[in-house]
Design an enzyme around this catalytic site. Structure first.
Site, PDB file in Angstrom:
ATOM      1  N   GLY A  32       0.821  -1.201   0.000  1.00  0.00           N
ATOM      2  CA  GLY A  32       0.000   0.000   0.000  1.00  0.00           C
ATOM      3  C   GLY A  32       0.857   1.253   0.000  1.00  0.00           C
ATOM      4  N   SER A  33       0.338   2.299   0.612  1.00  0.00           N
ATOM      5  CA  SER A  33       1.015   3.595   0.517  1.00  0.00           C
ATOM      6  C   SER A  33       2.112   3.723   1.569  1.00  0.00           C
ATOM      7  CB  SER A  33       0.012   4.720   0.685  1.00  0.00           C
ATOM      8  OG  SER A  33      -0.274   4.900   2.050  1.00  0.00           O
ATOM      9  N   GLU A  87       5.512  -3.388   1.050  1.00  0.00           N
ATOM     10  CA  GLU A  87       5.662  -3.179  -0.391  1.00  0.00           C
ATOM     11  C   GLU A  87       4.937  -1.893  -0.714  1.00  0.00           C
ATOM     12  OE1 GLU A  87       7.517  -4.902  -2.359  1.00  0.00           O
ATOM     13  OE2 GLU A  87       7.999  -6.535  -0.962  1.00  0.00           O
ATOM     14  N   LEU A  88       5.702  -0.796  -0.798  1.00  0.00           N
ATOM     15  CA  LEU A  88       5.089   0.526  -0.939  1.00  0.00           C
ATOM     16  C   LEU A  88       5.332   1.051  -2.351  1.00  0.00           C
ATOM     17  CD1 LEU A  88       6.396   1.683   2.535  1.00  0.00           C
ATOM     18  CD2 LEU A  88       4.271   0.494   1.992  1.00  0.00           C
ATOM     19  N   CYS A 141       2.379   0.504  -8.754  1.00  0.00           N
ATOM     20  CA  CYS A 141       3.515   0.911  -7.911  1.00  0.00           C
ATOM     21  C   CYS A 141       4.748   1.210  -8.744  1.00  0.00           C
ATOM     22  CB  CYS A 141       3.903  -0.201  -6.932  1.00  0.00           C
ATOM     23  SG  CYS A 141       2.541  -0.777  -5.945  1.00  0.00           S
ATOM     24  N   GLU A 144       4.608   9.915  -5.385  1.00  0.00           N
ATOM     25  CA  GLU A 144       4.093   8.851  -6.241  1.00  0.00           C
ATOM     26  C   GLU A 144       2.814   9.357  -6.893  1.00  0.00           C
ATOM     27  OE1 GLU A 144       2.856   5.348  -4.084  1.00  0.00           O
ATOM     28  OE2 GLU A 144       3.187   4.118  -5.859  1.00  0.00           O
TER      29      GLU A 144
END
Lengths: 472, 472, 472, 472
Positions: D227-228, D247-248, D281, D375
């Site tokens: 996620g963020s 896992e950003l 991502c 992002e």
């Protein structure tokens, strides 16, 4: 009754030399096929060479797909394959089914391993000479492979050559046993439909003379042979520059210690000793039992041996049936008689009836007897007491062979001692030497062979490392 | 009496805050050093960051050379290092010598592993999406490392942070225990002479407040802490984005079964229970003995415990000496007294004399007592009988910790059951949980920690994988 | 002048057959030694067999210690070893020094690898047949090893047989070249003092007939031969059941592309082409240069070749000296003359003076000429232009050999194409095929050999896997 | 319209809190489901804990069977899964199909890896302290896993948590995005039918408050979050003793060099920049093109961007459709407007229409602009020229993130420099950073995350090593 054509160079072919395949149990002809001649073999070799580059370049997803397609086709036609194998070999149905299951598994493993081919990535700057350099090592297919497989596991031992060859990207020409070629030829029909480049796999029954080209022809880069020691070691000499893998036989030993769990030990030894009439490379031929439990073990073992159901191999409950041919039954009778003449006692069995040889247990044998020192390849087991564990290990090590050994024990010390000192390729704790699953490294030392099978290990033999030295 | 300067940013520095280091055995001042302040720490961090790129680019032969030079310097000055370590920690000379030997080994392993950093080479064409692509994975140093090491193995536990940091190419700032900083600072003098980029290793004694910057400062990319659970788990919370490795304590259990070889079991349990007064993370704290051999074991164990030679740590034959400080001796007395009040029996020992606490064996304890449930970190051992092996395993698993466990047995079944069911990082067969060699993965689960040390494993934590996806 | 005794069965022995070793540069006798006879060899074999068990059981720390002791002794006597090697081989001093450095490194690597012998731990429950079973695979020493090493790297190529043998726990009997046996015999003196079991290493100069027992005697389990293709492949045939590793020669090619950095390419090709007068298995024999830069490259290359300093090998600045014997110089003259007669042009060199052959560059050659198709093993290089990269790769692949190849390029596509298509054991980017460091897998395909050296890879050949199948 | 129940504790459950799932493209309700409450979550946790032991003991053939059964069910219901995913996420059909294919592959890989769990077998006799000892290291499941997956790959990113959990033998509670929970819940229906122990996998949509229990509850031993960055890093702080994998996102850069092949570079950048409206991502957010080819690239890129087919995601030829919700479209408009106000030029696109945001290319941006530094998670790409390759690498490295980067080049030097210096988890040569296949290690450094996914790597995180130290 079906006629199976030779599968060579991507085509199904006849030759002038038709042969009949018989059911050893009742001598009925169960199918026909052909012996490949020089011309057919030459054609297969040339075609194989011509697809080498294409094979080398198959992406792993494609190899996975092909191999899984074969595995699935075996599943879908399980009963037919099982029956065909059973008929050509007189292997009782339940063992035939087990072999087809293993073949499915062997293809599945090969499918997975085709995505995990050996690969290395190493630093080279261990000295100043390699400053700023590194190496990546890719393994490339070795080239054309010659495979020769025996009658006793006509399917899975052929598959242990074909499946890793496909996984590693090598074309292969396989010579099955002329006694039991049909299941392998039926497999060829399956392979033909998978999208594998035509000619990458050929299955050609051949007489010995023609088949010898697999040994001597320099276009083959690897010879992988499963069969008898005498033949195998001669091949090594004649193989020229090619690599040679030999999976030969043995006279496997079992040790049953005081701490062993008796019930399962007996049960497993029965299977190890008599399954497929002992026509198995890792047949449990010599059983050494600690003297304190020897009588108990012997009694139960003989009692169980006598309970085995003899009969037609296609019956689901048949435990033991005919041998592959009468010649073998006669040979075993000779060896048993010779042993008896030399002092051995028959505890059960011992008299053949035609091609059938009953489960036979001998005792009071000694190591020079053929039933001890050679590969009996029949339903004959020797049973002897031992005193100290070290002695038992010494007995198992006696002789020229070293394939696998079984040790029934619950003691850590004995397990360690056995592992360190048994001169074999595999030490099986609490099971018979006959234990094998298809992803384990399998093969013998001493006269029992050279190299290992077990898909990953075969692939390693079928590939050559090439290092790329590059800057970082 | 020597004064050891702080080693920060490649310089040997004083601060305004001088401290004395005392020999716990006789309270003599054996050396002086300084507490680093914020300014010194900041300087060390900046310098460390400035050499990151140089560290990352060191070829492996250079790292090997540096690390072996350190190992050799430790060999060449073996006696001095041993003595200094002995004096600052009151660790008996023979154990101090053992620790320096291990530090030499740890540097040697790191030297070798610096040439074998993790590396992968993988196929990516498992689906069509990856056609003609492959990946090579190199591991790059994670960046600046913060290390915090405890008093009980002042040398080797610091080395387990410094050596892999050098091997992986990471600069490191190490905070040694302020009780025992001298051997580490002497090591810094050795490191300074090796050609390692200046500032790549700093060794700075600090008070807790300053030291906490190692936890919170975001320029550190990895915190590796060896110490108490309470402190460690709080650090994990406060560590921000950095990776955290925690090597915490435990209340390690031992099982002695019927099939155990009694002599060596007793002997090893004595060492595991009382070496360095039990001030060891993997101290053998709780011993469970099969009821059939309990009395025999207890008798011998107590007899051996009483034979331990108490005395000055610098004497070569001293087995046990003072604890690190009186506070700890008092704490242990409290725990023992509390246990006794709650029903425990003292089989030997139990009364402290100043900083000295004698080898103490308790029985009839239960799991809620502090001597069972907490990390005793003193020469106190509980001894209890068990009935079934499964019970013993259950007892060992009781509580919050899970570092290592020892099992004395000759039965394969018990070994297997123990391995499968003991909730620890290491199951040691026929030895105490105190067993550790420096190349093995070492670390706890449950409240005993996070991650593993053992040079190769630390290196893995100190590096980040980066994949290069490229065409083939 | 020293007399070096044979080192056999842990003793330094004389035989009746004394031989003189001469300096090829000036024909001076530099030392004496003896040819081992059948009796001495038999003694060595028996002693080696008798220490097999002890060798197998050496703990890794002991093997490490022995191997590092040898490495350190070579360091301590670096100049003497260098000089002796230089004198017996006429290898210029700087290259002799390089070889001793490599030998030190080879022993160091072996020391480290002795602690990292191959080992596997695998699940066997991939099918129900293996339920609750797992396998651990330990590699055991294969047994007695026969090593045969050549004159051109008398030290390091012997070490590539001795060091991995010690690491893997195998006794070894080594036959050095009778032209250059002295440095190896001096090494034997070092080995003798290390605590290695006596008889584990024997170094015996032998005539061809006696030496042939290394090939045929069945007590040897592995033959590892470095030498000429003709001899090697015959040995494979005669080796019986033993494993065979062949490190043979080649006619290595180099490709210099448009994107190559010209200066370093020329410089490295000079070294690759003329170091030790090209008496190197991976001598850069054939150089293919892109036509657009051919003239530029040729000019510089010839100019540099002419600058090489000819002279006495013991002078530190000598670049090139005599060949190993006049017979070889004569042979090369014949090949060059034959090439010229067939149309080749001599760009520089081409005329021998006694045992000296000057750096020689030919062009306008074609693939059938001996200087192209055979292993020239002399300071002769062919230089040809190419048009397309694919062509250059094809040229390099021409012929029977496939050892290593060099490619000077900065293009990813060319690197990939070369790696995939050059039929060799090693593709060296931006360096000559002559590049080798001692931890990399090294060896040829096609007629260049069988198997790989590079310590870890040799160890793998010197060991046999044995699986322990056990319950979990 | 279907209602999908929560899958918790092996049961399909309703809660009182029903929610509607809408198609972002047309705001139609496409299905309903429920938010799990504390009670349901508690039930799931307890059940998961209760099957931990059973999960730990699953043989590998059973795990393989379960995982392949799931993969095959996805194949059999491919169109339905694709359509459902397409509808809930507005991901164009072709990309939805691609995601389902990847989910199938992820389960297949997990099936295979379940037979290849990490395992080590090591010597411990590197010093005398470890004489006659060896270690075998088995990895045991870490225990209960908490997984949180995002809306953008609702299927495959959930599968990257579920599949390795099953393979490693860990129960898992997964919280899917509440915007796109349906495909995952449909997957739960498939899982339920496989013979996996009930309760081993739960899929529970939750509001943030309830979901936070996944972070804080100590019964979870590992939290794996995709996620963020802001949310993820806070979770790390609050996670207590459990391990955390994050896992950003990132702001991935691409470099297009002079030597790049222009056509494929443009084509791949179009996909990398605009597939699923950049809600990826590893969206190719910042493209740096060598100044000599900048104009050419820009022209083609803009031309291709304009050709993208906008429309209903269920149409097979739709390239780009609505964003996940209007809030995101508005946010992107703000960022673009802000950039323009600060000097950026819009080369194409730039104006949203409701939830749709068109393919947008900006130039003349600078690194502080949000479209560069944050992002963007939208179809916005910045396009800038560079002069030297080193500069381009520096630009890509700017900012807080480091996930993946793409480099289009044919030069070895640039590839090497990029690999060594790009601060990311993956450097993709001749492709966009958006490249990912499911067996490769995937994850970010810097603020982009902690740890790696890619089945084998996730499994490693989900297991704890345990060493068995035993005699040999």
């Amino acid at each position: 009754m079906t006629t199976f054509k030779i599968y060579a160079a991507g085509e199904f072919l006849k030759s002038e030399n038709e042969i009949e395949v018989i059911n050893p149990y009742n001598n009925e002809i169960i199918g026909k096929t052909f012996l490949g001649d020089e011309e057919i073999l030459e054609k297969a070799i040339r075609k194989a060479e011509s697809v080498s580059e294409e094979m080398k370049n198959l992406p792993s997803w494609k190899k996975y797909e092909i191999l899984m397609r074969i595995a699935n086709a075996l599943k879908d036609n399980f009963d037919e394959f099982t029956r065909l194998l059973c008929l050509e070999s007189a292997k009782p149905l339940k063992y035939s089914a087990g072999e087809i299951k293993r073949a499915i598994q062997t293809f599945t493993i090969a499918a997975e391993e085709s995505k995990r081919l050996p690969k290395e990535y190493i630093d080279l700057d261990w000295t100043q000479a390699g400053d700023k350099k590194e190496g990546i090592v890719r393994y490339f297919p070795v080239g054309l492979i010659a495979g020769i497989s025996p009658f006793n596991f006509p399917m899975n031992l052929a598959v242990h050559k074909i499946a890793p060859a496909i996984a590693s990207g090598c074309p292969v020409v396989l010579k099955p046993s002329t006694s039991t070629p049909l299941s392998t030829l039926k497999l060829a029909q399956v392979i033909d439909k998978t999208g594998l480049p035509k000619g990458a796999v050929s299955v050609i029954p051949m007489d010995r003379k023609t088949g010898n080209r697999l040994v001597t022809d320099q276009r083959f880069k690897l010879l992988t042979f499963t069969g008898s020691p005498a033949v195998g070691w001669k091949m090594k000499r004649d193989a020229g520059k090619k690599k040679v893998v030999l999976e030969l036989g043995g006279n496997a030993g079992v040790i049953v210690t005081e701490s062993a769990d008796m019930e399962p030990a007996v049960k497993k030894c029965i299977t190890g000793g008599f399954a497929y009439s002992g026509q198995v490379c890792i047949h449990a031929q010599r059983i050494y039992v600690h003297k304190s439990v020897f009588n108990k073990f012997a009694e139960k073992f003989i009692s169980e041996a006598r309970k085995l159901k003899v009969g037609n191999p296609v019956e689901p409950d048949t435990d033991i049936s005919s041998m592959i041919d009468e010649a073998n039954a006669i040979r075993i009778q000779d060896w048993v008689d010779e042993a008896v003449a030399d002092g051995a006692k028959i505890l059960t069995g011992g008299k053949r009836e035609g091609t059938y040889f009953p489960p036979t247990v001998l005792s009071e044998t000694h190591k020079e007897m053929k039933v001890c020192s050679l590969e009996v390849f029949g339903p004959v087991v020797t049973l002897e007491p031992y005193d100290k564990f070290e002695d038992a290990v010494k007995y198992v090590n006696e002789g020229r062979f070293g394939l696998q050994a079984g040790v029934f024990t619950n003691e850590i010390d004995e397990m360690n001692f056995a592992f360190r000192n048994l001169e074999v390729g595999g030490v099986i704790i609490n099971d018979v030497p006959t234990f094998r699953v298809d992803n384990m490294p399998y093969g013998g030392i001493k006269d029992s062979g050279l190299g290992r099978e077990g898909v990953k290990y075969s692939i390693l033999d079928m590939m050559e490392p090439r290092i790329l030295v590059k800057n970082i």
